[in-house]
Design a protein around this motif. Structure first.
Motif, PDB file in Angstrom:
ATOM      1  N   THR A 135       0.952  -1.523  -0.252  1.00  0.00           N
ATOM      2  CA  THR A 135       0.177  -0.058  -0.335  1.00  0.00           C
ATOM      3  C   THR A 135       0.883   1.353   0.331  1.00  0.00           C
ATOM      4  OG1 THR A 135      -0.384   0.510   2.331  1.00  0.00           O
ATOM      5  CG2 THR A 135      -2.106  -0.871   1.449  1.00  0.00           C
ATOM      6  N   ASN A 136       1.708   0.868  -0.435  1.00  0.00           N
ATOM      7  CA  ASN A 136       3.151   2.083  -0.117  1.00  0.00           C
ATOM      8  C   ASN A 136       3.108   3.577  -1.587  1.00  0.00           C
ATOM      9  OD1 ASN A 136       4.979   3.818   0.115  1.00  0.00           O
ATOM     10  ND2 ASN A 136       7.029   2.280   0.121  1.00  0.00           N
ATOM     11  N   GLY A 137       1.590   4.069  -1.379  1.00  0.00           N
ATOM     12  CA  GLY A 137       1.810   5.180  -2.390  1.00  0.00           C
ATOM     13  C   GLY A 137       2.763   6.022  -2.546  1.00  0.00           C
ATOM     14  N   CYS A 142      -0.469   3.431  -7.223  1.00  0.00           N
ATOM     15  CA  CYS A 142      -1.455   2.449  -7.477  1.00  0.00           C
ATOM     16  C   CYS A 142      -1.554   1.150  -6.274  1.00  0.00           C
ATOM     17  CB  CYS A 142      -1.222   1.528  -8.893  1.00  0.00           C
ATOM     18  SG  CYS A 142      -1.557   2.618 -10.393  1.00  0.00           S
ATOM     19  N   CYS A 143      -0.530   1.019  -5.676  1.00  0.00           N
ATOM     20  CA  CYS A 143      -0.300   0.541  -4.740  1.00  0.00           C
ATOM     21  C   CYS A 143      -1.436   1.047  -3.602  1.00  0.00           C
ATOM     22  CB  CYS A 143       0.952   0.471  -4.085  1.00  0.00           C
ATOM     23  SG  CYS A 143       2.671  -0.982  -4.806  1.00  0.00           S
ATOM     24  N   ALA A 144      -1.357   2.207  -3.731  1.00  0.00           N
ATOM     25  CA  ALA A 144      -2.175   2.614  -2.035  1.00  0.00           C
ATOM     26  C   ALA A 144      -3.565   2.758  -3.321  1.00  0.00           C
ATOM     27  CB  ALA A 144      -1.977   4.403  -2.401  1.00  0.00           C
ATOM     28  N   LEU A 145      -3.949   3.818  -3.829  1.00  0.00           N
ATOM     29  CA  LEU A 145      -5.376   3.564  -4.638  1.00  0.00           C
ATOM     30  C   LEU A 145      -5.452   2.313  -5.158  1.00  0.00           C
ATOM     31  CD1 LEU A 145      -4.628   5.855  -7.753  1.00  0.00           C
ATOM     32  CD2 LEU A 145      -5.744   6.841  -5.374  1.00  0.00           C
ATOM     33  N   GLN A 146      -5.361   0.971  -4.916  1.00  0.00           N
ATOM     34  CA  GLN A 146      -5.617  -0.017  -4.810  1.00  0.00           C
ATOM     35  C   GLN A 146      -5.610  -1.218  -4.147  1.00  0.00           C
ATOM     36  OE1 GLN A 146      -5.685  -1.837  -9.209  1.00  0.00           O
ATOM     37  NE2 GLN A 146      -4.269   0.169 -10.113  1.00  0.00           N
ATOM     38  N   GLY A 147      -4.146  -0.979  -3.590  1.00  0.00           N
ATOM     39  CA  GLY A 147      -3.865  -2.085  -2.647  1.00  0.00           C
ATOM     40  C   GLY A 147      -4.724  -1.562  -0.930  1.00  0.00           C
ATOM     41  N   ARG A 148      -4.577  -0.841  -0.498  1.00  0.00           N
ATOM     42  CA  ARG A 148      -5.068  -0.284   0.970  1.00  0.00           C
ATOM     43  C   ARG A 148      -6.493  -0.210   0.973  1.00  0.00           C
ATOM     44  NH1 ARG A 148      -4.261   5.469   3.485  1.00  0.00           N
ATOM     45  NH2 ARG A 148      -4.876   4.578   4.959  1.00  0.00           N
TER      46      ARG A 148
END
Length: 339
Positions: A135-137, A142-148
């Motif tokens: 989730t490291n935006g 995208c890790c924040a937008l899709q991971g979180r």
């Protein structure tokens, strides 16, 4: 190129052989925001972060920060943190855990941990498999937008879900690492994660959207998954990579400079073995190195053949299949391009 077109290319890129490489993971709970280089750009003492990076270098241990899903206030409260150490080698997978100040990790024997020896460290972890969603935006948006959102959804189901700072392959977001076995997944959805965690609970792996086992380098990851697909084997510890030998694949476009290639020997617990030929290729469509990045030169790893080797126990004659015949051909970015 439009965002939709880039997304289509990312969706077309095969996943096998793209997992981060680490025999052992050291996970340190750290609340608050994370920078792109989280160990030195977070509320963790930067000096501790630098010391951990130095201690882990060359040992096979990868250090990452984790936190529970949800809102993360920018606070500097000092508290005791949850720490995990997880070893991912077949037949020797384990997780140890404690609650302590992160500085306690500086006293660890990183070389021993990388080799799979915990020497009774901390307490054995006996809970559900760990679901670690990147989730490291600051590293990749995208890790924040899709991971979180995925991590938050998993938390509502009662899964042992954590956010993690970086496990590579941003372009495959949401990305997931499942411990103790160390298999990584890309383009993850909540149903896929549920299947992966249920499989891990029973000592198995889910092959759908699987990127590979972190215990091995990327050619070996691709070889392991190719054999699994060929023989429909999902038991996590049924296969092991015995050796990976460098080779060279002829390049018709440049005969004097053959492409990198490997001969990977994969062994089954029942005594069967396979020789898997893996090549690094520069054909195919250009691909971004991370989510939203410009398209770069194509670079992928492809399984070109899987050959079963006769064993004294069975006397079976060898049989050979190409990637096209067995469904074993996979693609991945190189470590340098996509780490």
């Amino acid at each position: 190129m439009s965002t939709c077109a880039t997304a289509s290319l990312q969706a077309a890129e095969p996943l096998a052989g793209t997992a981060a490489t680490a025999r052992t993971w050291l996970l340190i709970e750290q609340t608050g925001p994370w920078g792109a280089q989280a160990l030195t750009q977070s509320h963790l003492d930067p000096g501790v972060g630098r010391a951990l990076e130095a201690a882990a270098e060359g040992t096979g241990v990868r250090v990452a920060l984790i936190r529970r899903p949800g809102r993360h206030a920018d606070c500097h409260e000092v508290s005791r943190n949850r720490l995990f150490v997880a070893h991912t080698a077949p037949g020797r997978s384990w997780i140890r855990t404690t609650v302590a100040d992160p500085r306690a990790a500086l006293d660890l024997d990183f070389a021993a941990l990388g080799a799979g020896e915990h020497h009774g460290l901390w307490e054995p972890y006996s809970g559900a498999p760990l679901a670690l969603v990147c989730t490291n935006g600051k590293r990749d948006r995208c890790c924040a937008l899709q991971g979180r959102p995925l991590a938050a959804e998993l938390a509502t189901t009662g899964a042992e879900a954590w956010e993690i700072t970086h496990i590579g392959g941003h372009r495959f977001s949401p990305t997931l690492l499942v411990l103790p076995y160390g298999y990584a997944y890309g383009r993850a959805s909540a149903p896929l994660v549920k299947d992966a965690l249920e499989a891990a609970h029973h000592g198995r792996i889910a092959l759908d959207q699987c990127r590979g086992r972190s215990a091995w380098d990327r050619p070996a990851q691709a070889a392991d998954l190719a054999v699994r697909e060929l023989i429909r084997e999902d038991r996590a510890d049924a296969l092991d990579v015995v050796r990976t030998d460098p080779a060279a694949a002829p390049d018709p476009a440049d005969p004097e400079h053959p492409s990198p290639a490997w001969a990977v020997t994969v062994a089954h617990a029942d005594g069967r073995t396979w020789r898997v030929t893996v090549e690094q290729r520069a054909d195919g469509a250009p691909a971004p190195a991370s989510c939203g990045a410009p398209l770069g030169p194509p670079a992928r790893i492809a399984v070109t053949s899987v050959t079963a080797v006769a064993t004294p126990a069975t006397g079976d004659m060898p049989r050979t299949g190409t990637g096209a015949e067995t469904g074993a051909e996979t693609g991945a970015g190189t470590t340098a391009a996509h780490g």
